[in-house]
Design an enzyme around this catalytic site. Structure first.
Site, PDB file in Angstrom:
ATOM      1  N   GLN A   1     -10.184  -2.883  -3.326  1.00  0.00           N
ATOM      2  CA  GLN A   1     -11.443  -2.302  -2.873  1.00  0.00           C
ATOM      3  C   GLN A   1     -12.554  -2.562  -3.876  1.00  0.00           C
ATOM      4  O   GLN A   1     -13.680  -2.907  -3.503  1.00  0.00           O
ATOM      5  CB  GLN A   1     -11.282  -0.798  -2.663  1.00  0.00           C
ATOM      6  CG  GLN A   1     -12.576  -0.087  -2.268  1.00  0.00           C
ATOM      7  CD  GLN A   1     -13.087  -0.524  -0.905  1.00  0.00           C
ATOM      8  OE1 GLN A   1     -12.336  -0.517   0.057  1.00  0.00           O
ATOM      9  NE2 GLN A   1     -14.357  -0.898  -0.812  1.00  0.00           N
TER      10      GLN A   1
ATOM     11  N   ARG B   1       0.891  -1.171   0.000  1.00  0.00           N
ATOM     12  CA  ARG B   1       0.000   0.000   0.000  1.00  0.00           C
ATOM     13  C   ARG B   1       0.925   1.215   0.000  1.00  0.00           C
ATOM     14  O   ARG B   1       1.611   1.487   0.991  1.00  0.00           O
ATOM     15  CB  ARG B   1      -0.894  -0.025   1.236  1.00  0.00           C
ATOM     16  CG  ARG B   1      -1.881   1.146   1.353  1.00  0.00           C
ATOM     17  CD  ARG B   1      -2.714   0.957   2.615  1.00  0.00           C
ATOM     18  NE  ARG B   1      -3.509   2.127   2.926  1.00  0.00           N
ATOM     19  CZ  ARG B   1      -4.775   2.299   2.545  1.00  0.00           C
ATOM     20  NH1 ARG B   1      -5.378   1.376   1.822  1.00  0.00           N
ATOM     21  NH2 ARG B   1      -5.443   3.385   2.884  1.00  0.00           N
TER      22      ARG B   1
ATOM     23  N   CYS C   1     -15.739   3.532   0.305  1.00  0.00           N
ATOM     24  CA  CYS C   1     -14.607   2.642   0.618  1.00  0.00           C
ATOM     25  C   CYS C   1     -14.075   2.853   2.035  1.00  0.00           C
ATOM     26  O   CYS C   1     -13.286   2.031   2.509  1.00  0.00           O
ATOM     27  CB  CYS C   1     -13.506   2.794  -0.413  1.00  0.00           C
ATOM     28  SG  CYS C   1     -12.475   4.254  -0.244  1.00  0.00           S
TER      29      CYS C   1
ATOM     30  N   HIS D   1      -7.075   1.406  -6.822  1.00  0.00           N
ATOM     31  CA  HIS D   1      -7.351   0.639  -5.600  1.00  0.00           C
ATOM     32  C   HIS D   1      -8.149  -0.611  -5.985  1.00  0.00           C
ATOM     33  O   HIS D   1      -9.313  -0.765  -5.630  1.00  0.00           O
ATOM     34  CB  HIS D   1      -8.150   1.506  -4.629  1.00  0.00           C
ATOM     35  CG  HIS D   1      -8.155   1.013  -3.208  1.00  0.00           C
ATOM     36  ND1 HIS D   1      -7.562  -0.171  -2.819  1.00  0.00           N
ATOM     37  CD2 HIS D   1      -8.702   1.539  -2.069  1.00  0.00           C
ATOM     38  CE1 HIS D   1      -7.731  -0.345  -1.521  1.00  0.00           C
ATOM     39  NE2 HIS D   1      -8.418   0.673  -1.045  1.00  0.00           N
TER      40      HIS D   1
ATOM     41  N   ASP E   1     -16.534   8.691  -1.953  1.00  0.00           N
ATOM     42  CA  ASP E   1     -15.289   8.525  -1.203  1.00  0.00           C
ATOM     43  C   ASP E   1     -14.996   9.846  -0.514  1.00  0.00           C
ATOM     44  O   ASP E   1     -15.601  10.879  -0.829  1.00  0.00           O
ATOM     45  CB  ASP E   1     -14.163   8.133  -2.161  1.00  0.00           C
ATOM     46  CG  ASP E   1     -12.917   7.622  -1.449  1.00  0.00           C
ATOM     47  OD1 ASP E   1     -12.964   7.463  -0.210  1.00  0.00           O
ATOM     48  OD2 ASP E   1     -11.900   7.391  -2.123  1.00  0.00           O
TER      49      ASP E   1
ATOM     50  N   ARG F   1     -13.904  -7.031   1.866  1.00  0.00           N
ATOM     51  CA  ARG F   1     -12.475  -6.892   1.619  1.00  0.00           C
ATOM     52  C   ARG F   1     -11.762  -8.194   2.017  1.00  0.00           C
ATOM     53  O   ARG F   1     -10.836  -8.655   1.335  1.00  0.00           O
ATOM     54  CB  ARG F   1     -11.900  -5.714   2.413  1.00  0.00           C
ATOM     55  CG  ARG F   1     -12.290  -4.335   1.909  1.00  0.00           C
ATOM     56  CD  ARG F   1     -11.592  -3.992   0.599  1.00  0.00           C
ATOM     57  NE  ARG F   1     -10.147  -3.975   0.744  1.00  0.00           N
ATOM     58  CZ  ARG F   1      -9.444  -2.912   1.181  1.00  0.00           C
ATOM     59  NH1 ARG F   1     -10.070  -1.789   1.518  1.00  0.00           N
ATOM     60  NH2 ARG F   1      -8.131  -2.965   1.259  1.00  0.00           N
TER      61      ARG F   1
END
Length: 307
Positions: free
Chosen positions: A137, A107, A265, A134, A225, A293
């Site tokens: 996600q 990440r 997310c 991402h 988001d 996830r």
């Protein structure tokens, strides 16, 4: 090497197989304690390095728990504990870690760091997030949409807010799974035109709309988001709030799409990009996606390792 770097870089048939496996693994765990091992232990004897240059809650916990449930072990590393790209090149770090572990999740900030790590690693690398995308996600989000609404093909998803990294991965997913995607946000924050062009070239129906009410009418999925990066200064925060205020997910927008599933997310700034009523109401699938996830990433890891 089966790296999982982006939705667009992964064959659609493989993405489909991962979602199917994620759903099957979730169903197999129904009613079991979180710490109980999976019946199958495909990661037994495997070690997974989890590298965090950016802070994380869901990514860290879901990958760690997922590895443990599948019988593997994790090695969690942060930027302050490593010399990644500082005292040591990313390429050399990749070469060294590949001698110790079976799989690497990172990440990070720059997509170039991810690409360099993957280019020089002799074990699979998973994109846990970059500033450009991402994909983990989005796999969890897609699993959640299918649980709520059924097949993805022919659906219409609407993104509300900033055309950021999560938005980019949703655009790539539209091409892979055959659903329409509408970006609804200010012109100054539209998604990367190269990402949009590539998805359209792959046959995806991608629309850009600046009127939020028109964008969400009849939508199947509404996604938002955070409006802010943790690194934004106060002036940047004020400017972005002013630009994005019309795109808040709230009762008025939900009324125009009464059957839509709502996704975020996380972490959410309640009262900014989304209201409490939208986060906690019957249309919200936010926390289902957070749970997924775990399951989606377990399927990604199994795909990477071929187990």
């Amino acid at each position: 090497m089966p790296h999982f770097l982006d939705i667009a870089a992964t064959p659609p048939a493989d993405l489909r197989a991962m979602l199917d496996q994620a759903a099957a693994m979730k169903a197999a765990r129904a009613g079991r304690p979180r710490g109980a091992p999976d019946d199958a232990q495909p990661l037994a004897g495997r070690i997974v390095a989890l590298i965090f240059e950016k802070p994380s809650t869901r990514t860290r916990v879901s990958f760690d728990v997922g590895v443990r449930q599948m019988g593997g072990q994790t090695l969690v590393l942060t930027g302050s504990e490593m010399q990644l790209g500082q005292g040591e090149s990313v390429a050399d770090t990749a070469r060294v870690l590949s001698r110790y572990v079976d799989l690497i999740m990172i990440r990070t900030f720059a997509p170039a760091t991810l690409r360099e790590l993957a280019a020089h690693a002799s074990v699979p690398v998973i994109n846990g997030l970059t500033d450009a995308s991402h994909p983990c996600q989005i796999m969890a989000d897609l699993q959640t949409v299918e649980e709520r609404l059924g097949p993805l093909a022919g659906r219409r998803a609407v993104w509300l807010g900033d055309g950021n990294n999560v938005c980019a991965s949703w655009i790539e997913a539209a091409a892979a799974f055959g659903f329409a995607f509408t970006f609804a946000g200010p012109e100054a924050l539209e998604p990367d035109p190269e990402v949009v062009a590539a998805a359209r070239a792959a046959g995806a129906e991608i629309a850009i709309e600046h009127d939020p009410a028109r964008a969400v009418a009849g939508a199947d999925v509404l996604i938002t988001d955070s409006w802010l990066s943790m690194h934004d200064d106060r002036n940047a925060r004020d400017r972005r709030h002013n630009l994005l205020a019309p795109y808040q997910v709230n009762a008025a927008l939900l009324a125009a799409a009464p059957d839509a599933a709502v996704l975020h997310c996380l972490p959410a700034h309640r009262g900014e990009e989304i209201t409490d009523a939208a986060m906690d109401g019957p249309q919200s699938a936010v926390f289902d996606a957070a749970e997924n996830r775990l399951h989606a990433q377990k399927a990604v890891m199994r795909w990477c390792l071929g187990v």
